[in-house]
Design an enzyme around this catalytic site. Structure first.
Site, PDB file in Angstrom:
ATOM      1  N   LYS A 106       9.856  -1.279 -22.212  1.00  0.00           N
ATOM      2  CA  LYS A 106       8.683  -0.933 -21.402  1.00  0.00           C
ATOM      3  C   LYS A 106       7.444  -1.204 -22.214  1.00  0.00           C
ATOM      4  O   LYS A 106       7.480  -1.186 -23.455  1.00  0.00           O
ATOM      5  CB  LYS A 106       8.712   0.552 -21.018  1.00  0.00           C
ATOM      6  CG  LYS A 106       7.902   0.875 -19.789  1.00  0.00           C
ATOM      7  CD  LYS A 106       8.658   0.529 -18.511  1.00  0.00           C
ATOM      8  CE  LYS A 106       7.826   0.782 -17.270  1.00  0.00           C
ATOM      9  NZ  LYS A 106       8.617   0.672 -16.044  1.00  0.00           N
TER      10      LYS A 106
HETATM   11  P1  NAD Z   1       1.200   1.123  -8.188  1.00  0.00           P
HETATM   12  O1  NAD Z   1       0.143   1.051  -9.202  1.00  0.00           O
HETATM   13  O2  NAD Z   1       1.383  -0.002  -7.245  1.00  0.00           O
HETATM   14  O3  NAD Z   1       0.991   2.459  -7.301  1.00  0.00           O
HETATM   15  C1  NAD Z   1       0.866   3.731  -7.840  1.00  0.00           C
HETATM   16  C2  NAD Z   1       0.426   4.664  -6.719  1.00  0.00           C
HETATM   17  O4  NAD Z   1       0.456   6.008  -7.188  1.00  0.00           O
HETATM   18  C3  NAD Z   1      -1.003   4.407  -6.237  1.00  0.00           C
HETATM   19  O5  NAD Z   1      -1.059   4.534  -4.832  1.00  0.00           O
HETATM   20  C4  NAD Z   1      -1.796   5.539  -6.877  1.00  0.00           C
HETATM   21  O6  NAD Z   1      -2.938   5.906  -6.129  1.00  0.00           O
HETATM   22  C5  NAD Z   1      -0.767   6.643  -6.855  1.00  0.00           C
HETATM   23  N1  NAD Z   1      -1.046   7.693  -7.825  1.00  0.00           N
HETATM   24  C6  NAD Z   1      -1.498   7.587  -9.089  1.00  0.00           C
HETATM   25  N2  NAD Z   1      -1.657   8.803  -9.628  1.00  0.00           N
HETATM   26  C7  NAD Z   1      -1.258   9.692  -8.691  1.00  0.00           C
HETATM   27  C8  NAD Z   1      -1.182  11.096  -8.645  1.00  0.00           C
HETATM   28  N3  NAD Z   1      -1.525  11.827  -9.698  1.00  0.00           N
HETATM   29  N4  NAD Z   1      -0.715  11.673  -7.513  1.00  0.00           N
HETATM   30  C9  NAD Z   1      -0.364  10.925  -6.443  1.00  0.00           C
HETATM   31  N5  NAD Z   1      -0.416   9.595  -6.420  1.00  0.00           N
HETATM   32  C10 NAD Z   1      -0.859   8.981  -7.533  1.00  0.00           C
HETATM   33  O7  NAD Z   1       2.546   1.438  -8.977  1.00  0.00           O
HETATM   34  P2  NAD Z   1       4.053   1.203  -8.531  1.00  0.00           P
HETATM   35  O8  NAD Z   1       4.502  -0.081  -9.105  1.00  0.00           O
HETATM   36  O9  NAD Z   1       4.192   1.461  -7.078  1.00  0.00           O
HETATM   37  O10 NAD Z   1       4.770   2.356  -9.352  1.00  0.00           O
HETATM   38  C11 NAD Z   1       4.937   3.680  -8.840  1.00  0.00           C
HETATM   39  C12 NAD Z   1       6.166   4.303  -9.492  1.00  0.00           C
HETATM   40  O11 NAD Z   1       7.294   3.471  -9.217  1.00  0.00           O
HETATM   41  C13 NAD Z   1       6.096   4.421 -11.009  1.00  0.00           C
HETATM   42  O12 NAD Z   1       6.771   5.577 -11.429  1.00  0.00           O
HETATM   43  C14 NAD Z   1       6.819   3.184 -11.477  1.00  0.00           C
HETATM   44  O13 NAD Z   1       7.310   3.312 -12.793  1.00  0.00           O
HETATM   45  C15 NAD Z   1       7.920   3.133 -10.434  1.00  0.00           C
HETATM   46  N6  NAD Z   1       8.577   1.833 -10.335  1.00  0.00           N
HETATM   47  C16 NAD Z   1       7.906   0.717  -9.947  1.00  0.00           C
HETATM   48  C17 NAD Z   1       8.582  -0.486  -9.882  1.00  0.00           C
HETATM   49  C18 NAD Z   1       7.932  -1.754  -9.405  1.00  0.00           C
HETATM   50  O14 NAD Z   1       8.634  -2.758  -9.264  1.00  0.00           O
HETATM   51  N7  NAD Z   1       6.638  -1.779  -9.127  1.00  0.00           N
HETATM   52  C19 NAD Z   1       9.953  -0.560 -10.220  1.00  0.00           C
HETATM   53  C20 NAD Z   1      10.608   0.604 -10.586  1.00  0.00           C
HETATM   54  C21 NAD Z   1       9.912   1.790 -10.635  1.00  0.00           C
END
Ligand code: NAD
Length: 416
Positions: A106
């Site tokens: 990561k």
């Molecule tokens: P992203 O940046 O696209 O979206 C994050 C979202 O969370 C945004 O809408 C933001 O406003 C919201 N957010 C931030 N702080 C917040 C809070 N305190 N309370 C509520 N909402 C909040 O990110 P993403 O890629 O969608 O990632 C989100 C989660 O999914 C993370 O834990 C990430 O590790 C996990 N994840 C993502 C992927 C991927 O392929 N993008 C893969 C596996 C896991």
């Protein structure tokens, strides 16, 4: 930071629990509890106003027994080394649960991307990519998007690495835009995987997905796409949120329209026909299905007793503390753990990498069919272990994943 919410301590305690169940010796357990390699960087970026700002960043490779390391890059103001260590460890288990040939890694940069211009973000990304290119590469460590990074960020990383090597190296990164070697289906893959596992969980507990009520915390890549995929399968999304708060409408929210509204205004708050709620309230709503899709440690010993959902499908990494897990399991909530529920993203990243190395382009249907097969099989494998051993789904997923990693370590032996 109190121990209960330090993600690295949580990740280590999860290993301890499962190491005991697997009867691992102390040395091997210690090896699994710590990253194999960490790179800390501190680098300057010339900001738009001419000032020089210094940023801290990290790339952590937790374990490489099963293959090159893989894992996203996060840009966030709270990102620190312990968060990145935990996330790298979860990537090791995630790749092993779904049986793809990677170890876990990561990366993260402590910064506030919301306060930076595109120009500043591009410079920060390119400099960070250069800094970590001493351990990154298509055969060594392959990053991908995570919180507040996206396909454009990946394009800059791919270009920077390629410029420094003198030829185009698409497979150094996944989650790229399609015209430069991205895979069809990658953008939706994390959410698609989450929704597939929720569908399978519904079958196991006898919950009809059609008409089931859903609350989604976080409306970015994972959350917003999970919301519209589950809506399109007939479920009723009643609440969604982002960093600025949440919105609720018991008659249902159209997730496609909410995406458009957020794109225009920067938040879901204020979406027509909804009442505003807090992120904390969203988690405790009387819904059938909860999808945490934001950040770590949002469900702790304090609010876990109030969770009313029957299923929690963890699109986010690490939304539950171990104590929250214990309470929700006791209360009969089926938690589909992050390392299974959001493994669709890394699975299609693996497809993108394979296509890139072999100069292939698969159709979206082929990508989605392969993803469906892996997610369903992985869910079944984890569910079978949880039933057989009478343990929760997270422990079952860890038993499967750690067992596979330990097998690889033992087959390779201990060098020298
Ligand atoms: P992203 O940046 O696209 O979206 C994050 C979202 O969370 C945004 O809408 C933001 O406003 C919201 N957010 C931030 N702080 C917040 C809070 N305190 N309370 C509520 N909402 C909040 O990110 P993403 O890629 O969608 O990632 C989100 C989660 O999914 C993370 O834990 C990430 O590790 C996990 N994840 C993502 C992927 C991927 O392929 N993008 C893969 C596996 C896991």
């Amino acid at each position: 930071m109190p121990e209960e919410v330090n993600p690295f301590k949580i990740a280590q305690s999860q290993v301890d629990t499962v190491a005991e169940m697997l009867g691992l010796d102390a040395g091997l357990t210690e090896f699994l509890k710590n990253p194999q390699r960490e790179l800390h960087v501190s680098f300057p970026v010339k900001m738009d106003d001419g000032t020089l700002k210094v940023f801290k960043g990290y790339r952590v490779q937790h374990n490489m027994a099963r293959g090159p390391t893989k894992g996203g890059i996060r840009f966030h103001w709270d990102t620190d080394i312990d968060e990145v260590r935990a996330l790298s460890m979860w990537m090791t288990w995630k790749c092993a649960v779904v049986g793809i040939p990677y170890g876990g890694a990561k990366g993260g940069v402590t910064c506030n991307p919301k306060e930076m211009s595109q120009n500043e973000l591009e410079k920060l990304t390119r400099r960070f990519a250069s800094e970590i290119s001493i351990i990154m590469g298509p055969d060594t460590d392959i990053p991908a998007p995570d919180v507040y990074t996206n396909p454009q960020t990946m394009a800059w990383i791919m270009d920077t690495y390629s410029m420094n090597h003198g030829y185009t190296v698409p497979s150094v990164i996944t989650g790229k835009p399609i015209p430069i070697g991205g895979s069809l289906g990658r953008n939706e893959a994390t959410a698609r995987g989450t929704v597939i596992t929720i569908r399978e969980a519904c079958k196991k507990i006898g919950l009809e997905l059609k008409g089931a009520t859903v609350a989604v915390q976080g409306y970015g890549n994972a959350g917003s796409i999970a919301a519209y995929l589950i809506h399109d399968m007939g479920a009723k999304v009643v609440a969604v949120s982002d960093s600025q708060g949440g919105v609720l409408n018991w008659d249902g929210i159209d997730p496609h329209e909410a995406i458009k509204f957020k794109a225009e205004t920067g938040t879901v708050v204020g979406f027509a026909g909804t009442e505003t709620i807090t992120n904390a309230e969203l988690l405790e709503l009387e819904v059938d299905i909860l999808i945490p899709a934001a950040l770590e440690n949002v469900i702790t010993s304090e609010n876990a007793p109030n969770i009313k959902a029957k299923i929690s499908g963890e699109a986010a990494n690490g939304p539950n503390t171990p104590e929250a897990d214990r309470i929700m399991h006791e209360n009969g909530v089926m938690v589909i753990p992050d390392i299974l529920a959001n493994a669709g993203g890394v699975t299609v990243s693996y497809f993108e990498w394979v296509q890139g190395l072999n100069r292939l382009f698969w159709s979206e249907e082929e990508v989605n069919n392969r993803l469906e097969k892996i997610m369903v099989e992985s869910f079944e494998n984890v569910y079978a272990i949880s039933q057989e051993k009478d343990i929760n789904m997270r422990q079952a997923a860890y038993i499967l994943a750690m067992g596979r990693v330990v097998e690889a370590i033992q087959l390779r032996g201990f060098y020298p």
